[in-house]
Design a protein around this motif. Structure first.
Motif, PDB file in Angstrom:
ATOM      1  N   GLU A   8      28.465   5.971  15.050  1.00  0.00           N
ATOM      2  CA  GLU A   8      28.603   5.120  14.246  1.00  0.00           C
ATOM      3  C   GLU A   8      28.261   3.662  14.406  1.00  0.00           C
ATOM      4  OE1 GLU A   8      32.503   5.830  12.450  1.00  0.00           O
ATOM      5  OE2 GLU A   8      31.752   7.712  11.823  1.00  0.00           O
ATOM      6  N   ARG A   9      28.679   3.288  15.629  1.00  0.00           N
ATOM      7  CA  ARG A   9      28.479   2.042  16.053  1.00  0.00           C
ATOM      8  C   ARG A   9      26.865   1.733  16.242  1.00  0.00           C
ATOM      9  NH1 ARG A   9      27.126  -0.631  20.484  1.00  0.00           N
ATOM     10  NH2 ARG A   9      26.813   1.130  21.746  1.00  0.00           N
ATOM     11  N   ALA A  10      26.387   2.803  16.713  1.00  0.00           N
ATOM     12  CA  ALA A  10      24.730   2.612  17.065  1.00  0.00           C
ATOM     13  C   ALA A  10      24.079   2.247  15.629  1.00  0.00           C
ATOM     14  CB  ALA A  10      24.250   3.790  17.833  1.00  0.00           C
ATOM     15  N   VAL A  11      24.618   3.338  14.763  1.00  0.00           N
ATOM     16  CA  VAL A  11      23.944   3.103  13.367  1.00  0.00           C
ATOM     17  C   VAL A  11      24.094   1.696  12.449  1.00  0.00           C
ATOM     18  CG1 VAL A  11      23.947   3.967  11.222  1.00  0.00           C
ATOM     19  CG2 VAL A  11      24.058   5.584  12.793  1.00  0.00           C
ATOM     20  N   LEU A  12      25.437   1.118  12.970  1.00  0.00           N
ATOM     21  CA  LEU A  12      25.757  -0.052  12.362  1.00  0.00           C
ATOM     22  C   LEU A  12      24.920  -1.278  13.060  1.00  0.00           C
ATOM     23  CD1 LEU A  12      27.625  -1.788  10.464  1.00  0.00           C
ATOM     24  CD2 LEU A  12      29.370  -1.889  12.392  1.00  0.00           C
ATOM     25  N   MET A  13      24.933  -1.087  14.058  1.00  0.00           N
ATOM     26  CA  MET A  13      24.157  -2.065  15.068  1.00  0.00           C
ATOM     27  C   MET A  13      22.535  -2.013  14.518  1.00  0.00           C
ATOM     28  SD  MET A  13      26.186  -3.904  16.517  1.00  0.00           S
ATOM     29  CE  MET A  13      26.703  -4.452  18.091  1.00  0.00           C
ATOM     30  N   ASP A  14      22.087  -0.762  14.311  1.00  0.00           N
ATOM     31  CA  ASP A  14      20.679  -0.629  13.941  1.00  0.00           C
ATOM     32  C   ASP A  14      20.513  -1.327  12.517  1.00  0.00           C
ATOM     33  OD1 ASP A  14      20.060   0.492  16.256  1.00  0.00           O
ATOM     34  OD2 ASP A  14      20.079   2.388  15.626  1.00  0.00           O
ATOM     35  N   GLU A  54      21.699 -15.080  16.823  1.00  0.00           N
ATOM     36  CA  GLU A  54      22.540 -15.388  17.981  1.00  0.00           C
ATOM     37  C   GLU A  54      23.906 -14.767  17.736  1.00  0.00           C
ATOM     38  OE1 GLU A  54      22.611 -19.664  17.952  1.00  0.00           O
ATOM     39  OE2 GLU A  54      20.823 -19.841  18.789  1.00  0.00           O
ATOM     40  N   GLN A  55      24.788 -14.718  16.611  1.00  0.00           N
ATOM     41  CA  GLN A  55      26.020 -14.238  16.450  1.00  0.00           C
ATOM     42  C   GLN A  55      25.875 -12.665  16.708  1.00  0.00           C
ATOM     43  OE1 GLN A  55      27.090 -15.742  12.645  1.00  0.00           O
ATOM     44  NE2 GLN A  55      28.333 -17.304  13.455  1.00  0.00           N
ATOM     45  N   TYR A  56      24.791 -11.978  16.114  1.00  0.00           N
ATOM     46  CA  TYR A  56      24.601 -10.433  16.333  1.00  0.00           C
ATOM     47  C   TYR A  56      24.571 -10.240  17.762  1.00  0.00           C
ATOM     48  CZ  TYR A  56      22.282  -6.047  16.692  1.00  0.00           C
ATOM     49  OH  TYR A  56      21.920  -4.817  17.066  1.00  0.00           O
ATOM     50  N   ALA A  57      23.879 -11.054  18.545  1.00  0.00           N
ATOM     51  CA  ALA A  57      23.541 -10.649  19.991  1.00  0.00           C
ATOM     52  C   ALA A  57      25.049 -10.691  20.747  1.00  0.00           C
ATOM     53  CB  ALA A  57      22.551 -11.447  20.595  1.00  0.00           C
ATOM     54  N   GLN A  58      25.548 -11.790  20.265  1.00  0.00           N
ATOM     55  CA  GLN A  58      27.131 -11.846  20.731  1.00  0.00           C
ATOM     56  C   GLN A  58      28.051 -10.917  20.508  1.00  0.00           C
ATOM     57  OE1 GLN A  58      28.961 -15.498  19.926  1.00  0.00           O
ATOM     58  NE2 GLN A  58      30.476 -15.543  21.260  1.00  0.00           N
ATOM     59  N   LEU A  59      27.950 -10.481  19.263  1.00  0.00           N
ATOM     60  CA  LEU A  59      28.812  -9.188  18.620  1.00  0.00           C
ATOM     61  C   LEU A  59      28.449  -7.884  19.369  1.00  0.00           C
ATOM     62  CD1 LEU A  59      30.690  -8.141  16.793  1.00  0.00           C
ATOM     63  CD2 LEU A  59      28.888  -7.765  15.175  1.00  0.00           C
ATOM     64  N   GLU A  60      27.231  -7.694  19.462  1.00  0.00           N
ATOM     65  CA  GLU A  60      26.804  -6.566  20.281  1.00  0.00           C
ATOM     66  C   GLU A  60      27.190  -6.353  21.571  1.00  0.00           C
ATOM     67  OE1 GLU A  60      22.716  -3.941  20.428  1.00  0.00           O
ATOM     68  OE2 GLU A  60      22.720  -5.935  20.769  1.00  0.00           O
ATOM     69  N   SER A  61      27.124  -7.612  22.296  1.00  0.00           N
ATOM     70  CA  SER A  61      27.562  -7.462  23.720  1.00  0.00           C
ATOM     71  C   SER A  61      28.880  -7.514  23.730  1.00  0.00           C
ATOM     72  CB  SER A  61      27.240  -8.844  24.387  1.00  0.00           C
ATOM     73  OG  SER A  61      27.717  -9.892  24.088  1.00  0.00           O
ATOM     74  N   THR A  62      29.813  -8.033  23.074  1.00  0.00           N
ATOM     75  CA  THR A  62      31.238  -7.818  22.874  1.00  0.00           C
ATOM     76  C   THR A  62      31.638  -6.473  22.455  1.00  0.00           C
ATOM     77  OG1 THR A  62      31.415 -10.161  22.098  1.00  0.00           O
ATOM     78  CG2 THR A  62      33.302  -8.630  21.771  1.00  0.00           C
ATOM     79  N   VAL A  63      31.072  -5.991  21.599  1.00  0.00           N
ATOM     80  CA  VAL A  63      31.319  -4.486  21.234  1.00  0.00           C
ATOM     81  C   VAL A  63      31.098  -3.460  22.498  1.00  0.00           C
ATOM     82  CG1 VAL A  63      30.767  -2.467  19.724  1.00  0.00           C
ATOM     83  CG2 VAL A  63      31.173  -4.945  18.830  1.00  0.00           C
ATOM     84  N   VAL A  64      29.949  -3.814  22.922  1.00  0.00           N
ATOM     85  CA  VAL A  64      29.627  -2.905  24.235  1.00  0.00           C
ATOM     86  C   VAL A  64      30.632  -3.032  25.242  1.00  0.00           C
ATOM     87  CG1 VAL A  64      27.804  -2.262  25.951  1.00  0.00           C
ATOM     88  CG2 VAL A  64      27.272  -2.535  23.430  1.00  0.00           C
TER      89      VAL A  64
END
Length: 105
Positions: A8-14, A54-64
């Motif tokens: 689900e996380r991967a689908v949301l990030m995509d 930029e916020q997306y990149a930060q969010l993605e790294s935080t979630v991971v």
């Protein structure tokens, strides 16, 4: 459950990534009518798009990072207290089984 969360996380990030790509395509396709307002609007849109990326990149790294921390913490707990982990799994299995048996009626 962890596999489902990852999926689900991967689908949301995509999906978020696709929205950002679509917004960038719209920005590039925007016609500059030559007016000062048009230029200002296009510059504002570009700034907001850059900020969102930029916020997306930060969010993605935080979630991971948080996902890895949670998995590591769970793994450590299971190794430190295997009998507790088995008990939790057994109780969860019993509750799940009881739920399924009630839903089947």
């Amino acid at each position: 459950m962890s596999q489902r969360y990852e999926t689900e996380r991967a689908v949301l990030m995509d999906d978020v990534k696709q929205v950002l790509k679509d917004a960038e395509v719209l920005y590039k396709a925007a016609v500059d009518d030559g007016t000062q307002e048009g230029k200002i609007l296009k510059e504002k849109l570009k700034a907001q798009l850059t900020k969102a990326q930029e916020q997306y990149a930060q969010l993605e790294s935080t979630v991971v990072e948080k996902t890895r921390e949670a998995a590591s913490s769970t793994n450590d707990w299971v190794h430190e207290k295997p009998y507790h982990a088995m008990g939790v799994a057994a109780v969860a299995g019993l509750l799940f089984g009881a739920f399924l048996s009630r839903c089947g009626r």
